[in-house]
Design a protein around this motif. Structure first.
Motif, PDB file in Angstrom:
ATOM      1  N   ARG A  62      54.346  31.384  31.711  1.00  0.00           N
ATOM      2  CA  ARG A  62      53.471  32.118  32.633  1.00  0.00           C
ATOM      3  C   ARG A  62      53.923  33.575  32.756  1.00  0.00           C
ATOM      4  O   ARG A  62      53.114  34.511  32.673  1.00  0.00           O
ATOM      5  CB  ARG A  62      53.463  31.456  34.013  1.00  0.00           C
ATOM      6  CG  ARG A  62      52.756  32.299  35.075  1.00  0.00           C
ATOM      7  CD  ARG A  62      52.853  31.726  36.486  1.00  0.00           C
ATOM      8  NE  ARG A  62      52.544  32.760  37.470  1.00  0.00           N
ATOM      9  CZ  ARG A  62      51.315  33.141  37.816  1.00  0.00           C
ATOM     10  NH1 ARG A  62      50.266  32.576  37.241  1.00  0.00           N
ATOM     11  NH2 ARG A  62      51.127  34.088  38.709  1.00  0.00           N
ATOM     12  N   LYS A  63      55.211  33.765  32.927  1.00  0.00           N
ATOM     13  CA  LYS A  63      55.737  35.119  33.099  1.00  0.00           C
ATOM     14  C   LYS A  63      55.616  35.931  31.804  1.00  0.00           C
ATOM     15  O   LYS A  63      55.355  37.134  31.844  1.00  0.00           O
ATOM     16  CB  LYS A  63      57.187  35.052  33.566  1.00  0.00           C
ATOM     17  CG  LYS A  63      57.333  34.450  34.976  1.00  0.00           C
ATOM     18  CD  LYS A  63      58.760  34.078  35.301  1.00  0.00           C
ATOM     19  CE  LYS A  63      58.856  33.397  36.655  1.00  0.00           C
ATOM     20  NZ  LYS A  63      60.207  32.856  36.919  1.00  0.00           N
ATOM     21  N   GLU A  64      55.798  35.268  30.676  1.00  0.00           N
ATOM     22  CA  GLU A  64      55.646  35.958  29.395  1.00  0.00           C
ATOM     23  C   GLU A  64      54.229  36.515  29.240  1.00  0.00           C
ATOM     24  O   GLU A  64      54.033  37.638  28.765  1.00  0.00           O
ATOM     25  CB  GLU A  64      55.945  35.000  28.235  1.00  0.00           C
ATOM     26  CG  GLU A  64      57.374  34.476  28.189  1.00  0.00           C
ATOM     27  CD  GLU A  64      58.331  35.411  27.462  1.00  0.00           C
ATOM     28  OE1 GLU A  64      57.974  36.587  27.241  1.00  0.00           O
ATOM     29  OE2 GLU A  64      59.445  34.959  27.126  1.00  0.00           O
ATOM     30  N   VAL A  65      53.233  35.739  29.647  1.00  0.00           N
ATOM     31  CA  VAL A  65      51.842  36.191  29.533  1.00  0.00           C
ATOM     32  C   VAL A  65      51.577  37.345  30.501  1.00  0.00           C
ATOM     33  O   VAL A  65      50.930  38.334  30.139  1.00  0.00           O
ATOM     34  CB  VAL A  65      50.869  35.022  29.789  1.00  0.00           C
ATOM     35  CG1 VAL A  65      49.420  35.524  29.774  1.00  0.00           C
ATOM     36  CG2 VAL A  65      51.052  33.934  28.738  1.00  0.00           C
ATOM     37  N   LEU A  66      52.074  37.253  31.711  1.00  0.00           N
ATOM     38  CA  LEU A  66      51.892  38.338  32.678  1.00  0.00           C
ATOM     39  C   LEU A  66      52.499  39.638  32.157  1.00  0.00           C
ATOM     40  O   LEU A  66      51.893  40.712  32.272  1.00  0.00           O
ATOM     41  CB  LEU A  66      52.534  37.966  34.016  1.00  0.00           C
ATOM     42  CG  LEU A  66      51.808  36.912  34.864  1.00  0.00           C
ATOM     43  CD1 LEU A  66      52.668  36.524  36.066  1.00  0.00           C
ATOM     44  CD2 LEU A  66      50.445  37.426  35.329  1.00  0.00           C
ATOM     45  N   ILE A  67      53.681  39.543  31.579  1.00  0.00           N
ATOM     46  CA  ILE A  67      54.353  40.733  31.051  1.00  0.00           C
ATOM     47  C   ILE A  67      53.571  41.311  29.870  1.00  0.00           C
ATOM     48  O   ILE A  67      53.367  42.518  29.772  1.00  0.00           O
ATOM     49  CB  ILE A  67      55.798  40.393  30.630  1.00  0.00           C
ATOM     50  CG1 ILE A  67      56.637  40.028  31.861  1.00  0.00           C
ATOM     51  CG2 ILE A  67      56.433  41.540  29.866  1.00  0.00           C
ATOM     52  CD1 ILE A  67      57.997  39.433  31.542  1.00  0.00           C
ATOM     53  N   VAL A 105      55.449  46.319  33.782  1.00  0.00           N
ATOM     54  CA  VAL A 105      55.568  45.502  34.988  1.00  0.00           C
ATOM     55  C   VAL A 105      56.894  45.760  35.681  1.00  0.00           C
ATOM     56  O   VAL A 105      57.861  46.231  35.073  1.00  0.00           O
ATOM     57  CB  VAL A 105      55.445  44.004  34.648  1.00  0.00           C
ATOM     58  CG1 VAL A 105      54.091  43.690  34.046  1.00  0.00           C
ATOM     59  CG2 VAL A 105      56.565  43.557  33.720  1.00  0.00           C
ATOM     60  N   SER A 106      56.911  45.431  36.969  1.00  0.00           N
ATOM     61  CA  SER A 106      58.147  45.453  37.738  1.00  0.00           C
ATOM     62  C   SER A 106      58.667  44.023  37.808  1.00  0.00           C
ATOM     63  O   SER A 106      57.920  43.107  38.184  1.00  0.00           O
ATOM     64  CB  SER A 106      57.878  46.000  39.148  1.00  0.00           C
ATOM     65  OG  SER A 106      59.040  45.902  39.952  1.00  0.00           O
ATOM     66  N   VAL A 151      57.916  38.364  38.140  1.00  0.00           N
ATOM     67  CA  VAL A 151      57.058  39.528  37.952  1.00  0.00           C
ATOM     68  C   VAL A 151      56.548  39.963  39.328  1.00  0.00           C
ATOM     69  O   VAL A 151      55.866  39.208  40.015  1.00  0.00           O
ATOM     70  CB  VAL A 151      55.881  39.202  37.012  1.00  0.00           C
ATOM     71  CG1 VAL A 151      55.003  40.430  36.829  1.00  0.00           C
ATOM     72  CG2 VAL A 151      56.399  38.711  35.664  1.00  0.00           C
ATOM     73  N   LEU A 152      56.893  41.200  39.711  1.00  0.00           N
ATOM     74  CA  LEU A 152      56.584  41.688  41.059  1.00  0.00           C
ATOM     75  C   LEU A 152      55.265  42.462  41.112  1.00  0.00           C
ATOM     76  O   LEU A 152      54.528  42.371  42.089  1.00  0.00           O
ATOM     77  CB  LEU A 152      57.723  42.579  41.556  1.00  0.00           C
ATOM     78  CG  LEU A 152      59.114  41.931  41.574  1.00  0.00           C
ATOM     79  CD1 LEU A 152      60.173  42.960  41.974  1.00  0.00           C
ATOM     80  CD2 LEU A 152      59.138  40.732  42.524  1.00  0.00           C
ATOM     81  N   THR A 199      46.759  44.076  40.778  1.00  0.00           N
ATOM     82  CA  THR A 199      48.126  44.594  40.692  1.00  0.00           C
ATOM     83  C   THR A 199      49.152  43.599  41.219  1.00  0.00           C
ATOM     84  O   THR A 199      50.348  43.774  41.012  1.00  0.00           O
ATOM     85  CB  THR A 199      48.252  45.917  41.472  1.00  0.00           C
ATOM     86  OG1 THR A 199      47.877  45.701  42.844  1.00  0.00           O
ATOM     87  CG2 THR A 199      47.353  46.995  40.861  1.00  0.00           C
ATOM     88  N   ASP A 200      48.676  42.560  41.899  1.00  0.00           N
ATOM     89  CA  ASP A 200      49.561  41.539  42.462  1.00  0.00           C
ATOM     90  C   ASP A 200      49.461  40.289  41.594  1.00  0.00           C
ATOM     91  O   ASP A 200      48.403  39.664  41.508  1.00  0.00           O
ATOM     92  CB  ASP A 200      49.140  41.210  43.893  1.00  0.00           C
ATOM     93  CG  ASP A 200      50.111  40.247  44.579  1.00  0.00           C
ATOM     94  OD1 ASP A 200      50.931  39.621  43.873  1.00  0.00           O
ATOM     95  OD2 ASP A 200      50.031  40.114  45.823  1.00  0.00           O
ATOM     96  N   PRO A 201      50.548  39.901  40.928  1.00  0.00           N
ATOM     97  CA  PRO A 201      50.488  38.746  40.025  1.00  0.00           C
ATOM     98  C   PRO A 201      50.148  37.435  40.728  1.00  0.00           C
ATOM     99  O   PRO A 201      49.671  36.497  40.080  1.00  0.00           O
ATOM    100  CB  PRO A 201      51.888  38.704  39.414  1.00  0.00           C
ATOM    101  CG  PRO A 201      52.757  39.450  40.363  1.00  0.00           C
ATOM    102  CD  PRO A 201      51.893  40.513  40.966  1.00  0.00           C
ATOM    103  N   SER A 202      50.358  37.374  42.034  1.00  0.00           N
ATOM    104  CA  SER A 202      50.035  36.141  42.752  1.00  0.00           C
ATOM    105  C   SER A 202      48.527  35.910  42.830  1.00  0.00           C
ATOM    106  O   SER A 202      48.076  34.809  43.157  1.00  0.00           O
ATOM    107  CB  SER A 202      50.637  36.168  44.160  1.00  0.00           C
ATOM    108  OG  SER A 202      50.052  37.193  44.940  1.00  0.00           O
TER     109      SER A 202
END
Length: 255
Positions: A116-121, A128-129, A136-137, A151-154
């Motif tokens: 999941r984080k790999e795709v967000l990045i 990303v922060s 991922v922030l 802008t919010d990954p959530s």
């Protein structure tokens, strides 16, 4: 044979004859400069090397936007037609499905970032922060399903382009656990997993294109192309209603 005797007088007479000849020919061979050329000397390539070929730049051209757009439509139509022809039509078999049979969001490469984080990045439009444990922030994401920016990954879900239940009914029921895990965490192609708004992902749920399409109609042609790409990559089948919808949309995309 008579011998020719060279005397100082002979040398002087010879010099005078040479000077007179040069006078009538219009040039003085004694003081003529070395010929030079503005062209570089040709050199023979060293053994084992090839002579570089001369290249010419094409003449600049201006292609009308309408012509470019038409060419793109033709190219996409050809691609969609090829993908359609590669699909196998078979009824779905959904008995026995359980989401837990697909182990997902794993850290395959051991870098501390799960799928999941790999795709967000990878899909953020800006850097990303990232916090502790690869959390991922913030970033900047475009949700293709509904055309919204976040802008919010959530606010985002990572969608399996082919839903897990759809994959199961299309052939994954016969896979072993390792292949199902690989499918659920496929980072090998961009089409397999996509960051979209949580609302659009939950609206789609486990439905195929005959049952659900993105509200962002500009994305429809790309959506069905990506759908077919992933199905073919994993040798998944389509049912007849699904194929009919894909075929009809492909025709519309070509016009």
């Amino acid at each position: 044979m008579a011998k020719f005797k060279i005397t100082p007088g002979t040398i002087v007479i010879g010099a005078i004859v040479l000077w007179v000849g040069s006078f009538f020919s219009g040039s003085d061979t004694a003081v003529q400069p070395e010929q030079t050329s503005s062209k570089p000397l040709a050199t023979r390539p060293a053994p084992g090397t090839s002579t570089p070929q001369r290249t010419t730049s094409p003449e600049p051209t201006t292609t009308p936007a309408a012509t470019t757009e038409a060419a793109e439509q033709v190219a996409q139509a050809s691609e969609l037609s090829a993908l359609l022809s590669a699909l196998e039509i078979t009824p779905e078999m959904n008995d026995g499905y359980d989401r837990d049979l697909f182990r997902h969001w794993v850290d395959n490469d051991g870098d501390g970032c799960d799928t999941r984080k790999e795709v967000l990045i990878a899909e953020s439009l800006e850097q990303v922060s990232i916090g502790d444990r690869c959390k991922v922030l913030s970033g900047n994401w475009y949700s293709s399903y509904d055309g919204r920016v976040f802008t919010d990954p959530s606010d985002l879900d990572i969608d399996h382009f082919i839903p897990l239940k759809e994959a199961w009914g299309s052939g994954a029921y016969a896979w072993d656990a390792d292949r199902r895990r690989a499918f659920a965490n496929d980072l090998g192609i961009d089409e397999a997993l996509i960051a979209v708004s949580a609302g659009s992902n939950r609206s789609k749920s486990d439905r195929d294109p005959n049952e659900w399409l993105p509200t962002n109609t500009d994305y429809t042609c790309d959506y069905i192309e990506n759908w077919m790409v992933v199905k073919i990559r994993w040798e998944l089948t389509v049912d007849q209603a699904e194929f009919n919808q894909l075929s009809g949309l492909a025709t519309r995309c070509a016009n």
